[in-house]
Design an enzyme around this catalytic site. Sequence first.
Site, PDB file in Angstrom:
ATOM      1  N   ASN A   9       0.880  -1.167   0.000  1.00 31.17           N
ATOM      2  CA  ASN A   9       0.000   0.000   0.000  1.00 31.17           C
ATOM      3  C   ASN A   9       0.915   1.214   0.000  1.00 31.17           C
ATOM      4  OD1 ASN A   9      -1.735   2.082   0.459  1.00 31.17           O
ATOM      5  ND2 ASN A   9      -2.436   1.399   2.481  1.00 31.17           N
ATOM      6  N   LYS A  11       0.177   4.252  -0.210  1.00 32.14           N
ATOM      7  CA  LYS A  11      -0.434   5.426   0.441  1.00 32.14           C
ATOM      8  C   LYS A  11      -0.216   6.680  -0.431  1.00 32.14           C
ATOM      9  CE  LYS A  11      -0.139   3.054   4.805  1.00 32.14           C
ATOM     10  NZ  LYS A  11      -0.058   3.122   6.256  1.00 32.14           N
ATOM     11  N   GLU A  96      -6.833   4.758   7.764  1.00 32.54           N
ATOM     12  CA  GLU A  96      -6.555   6.176   7.492  1.00 32.54           C
ATOM     13  C   GLU A  96      -7.747   6.843   6.823  1.00 32.54           C
ATOM     14  OE1 GLU A  96      -2.850   5.417   5.505  1.00 32.54           O
ATOM     15  OE2 GLU A  96      -1.992   4.815   7.433  1.00 32.54           O
ATOM     16  N   GLU A 166      -5.402  -4.894  10.322  1.00 29.28           N
ATOM     17  CA  GLU A 166      -4.367  -3.899  10.562  1.00 29.28           C
ATOM     18  C   GLU A 166      -4.649  -3.162  11.863  1.00 29.28           C
ATOM     19  OE1 GLU A 166      -2.416  -2.768   6.538  1.00 29.28           O
ATOM     20  OE2 GLU A 166      -4.040  -1.374   6.941  1.00 29.28           O
ATOM     21  N   GLY A 172       2.609   2.079  10.760  1.00 23.43           N
ATOM     22  CA  GLY A 172       3.600   3.146  10.626  1.00 23.43           C
ATOM     23  C   GLY A 172       4.322   3.476  11.915  1.00 23.43           C
TER      24      GLY A 172
HETATM   25  P1  13P Z   1       3.041   0.206   7.640  1.00 20.70           P
HETATM   26  O1  13P Z   1       3.529  -1.068   7.010  1.00 20.70           O
HETATM   27  O2  13P Z   1       3.794   1.417   7.180  1.00 20.70           O
HETATM   28  O3  13P Z   1       2.942   0.095   9.130  1.00 20.70           O
HETATM   29  O4  13P Z   1       1.551   0.451   7.097  1.00 20.70           O
HETATM   30  C1  13P Z   1       0.636  -0.584   7.149  1.00 20.70           C
HETATM   31  C2  13P Z   1      -0.565  -0.204   6.378  1.00 20.70           C
HETATM   32  O5  13P Z   1      -1.305   0.671   6.755  1.00 20.70           O
HETATM   33  C3  13P Z   1      -0.823  -0.923   5.113  1.00 20.70           C
HETATM   34  O6  13P Z   1      -2.089  -0.649   4.627  1.00 20.70           O
END
Ligand code: 13P
Length: 250
Positions: A9, A11, A96, A166, A172
Amino acid sequence: MRKKMVAGNWKMNMTPSQAVKLAKELKPKVDTNEVDVVFCVPAIDIVPVVNELKDSGIKVGAENMFYEEKGAYTGELSPEMLIDAGVTYVIIGHSERRQYFHETDEVINKKMRKAIEHKLLPILCCGESLEQREKGVTIEFIKKQIASAFKYIPPENVINCVIAYEPIWAIGTGRVATAEQAQEVCEAIRGSIRDIYGAVVAERIRILYGGSVNAANASQIFSMPDIDGGLVGGASLKPEFADIVNYNKK
Ligand code: 13P
């Protein structure tokens, strides 16, 4: 046996030219038959990334879509647009989006239904906050998220959906859930699907873990019985993503 899946992802990262460069770099290292690999990329990167990956087995996903067919919804993308651009998967209900764009369970259910109607494969995200985990309401909360997301969706359309667990506190933050914590919730998610749709669907649907997945922790997490791979944020933008995809080749 469920085939493992590793989805990145991206983002809100990567301009179109950066996206093509990253896809080109990763392509030879992650194009494998052993794992389903998906790059979920920003909308503006979809067309160039699809083009870059067209002679590979890597699939492209969108990070979001709207639940209407077309019309006066400035700034939104329809499922038909995504399909025409070459998209296979779509992330729905990422935390998010729930948090910053106020997506409710009802909106997420509408998006699920619309994606499925167009044969886009949803990667449905669920996950609890730190507060919910500390209160001990994680499983109850996740079961509610699952029941709501799949409302009105018939079993034959659920088999090819993907669920990503998640935990918000692990996204993150570098604070990864232990393999046991992740397994406990993924097992409960499979249990929810079993309660709603029966054992056949529950055994077929893939459930991913997401939240600070990296090359060092992937193989342990992916070896858990109810975890069928990962949804990877930060590490999907780095060469390290190839090590996550190839987690079983060390
Ligand atoms: P991270 O791997 O950066 O923690 O993010 C996970 C995430 O939100 C994947 O959709």
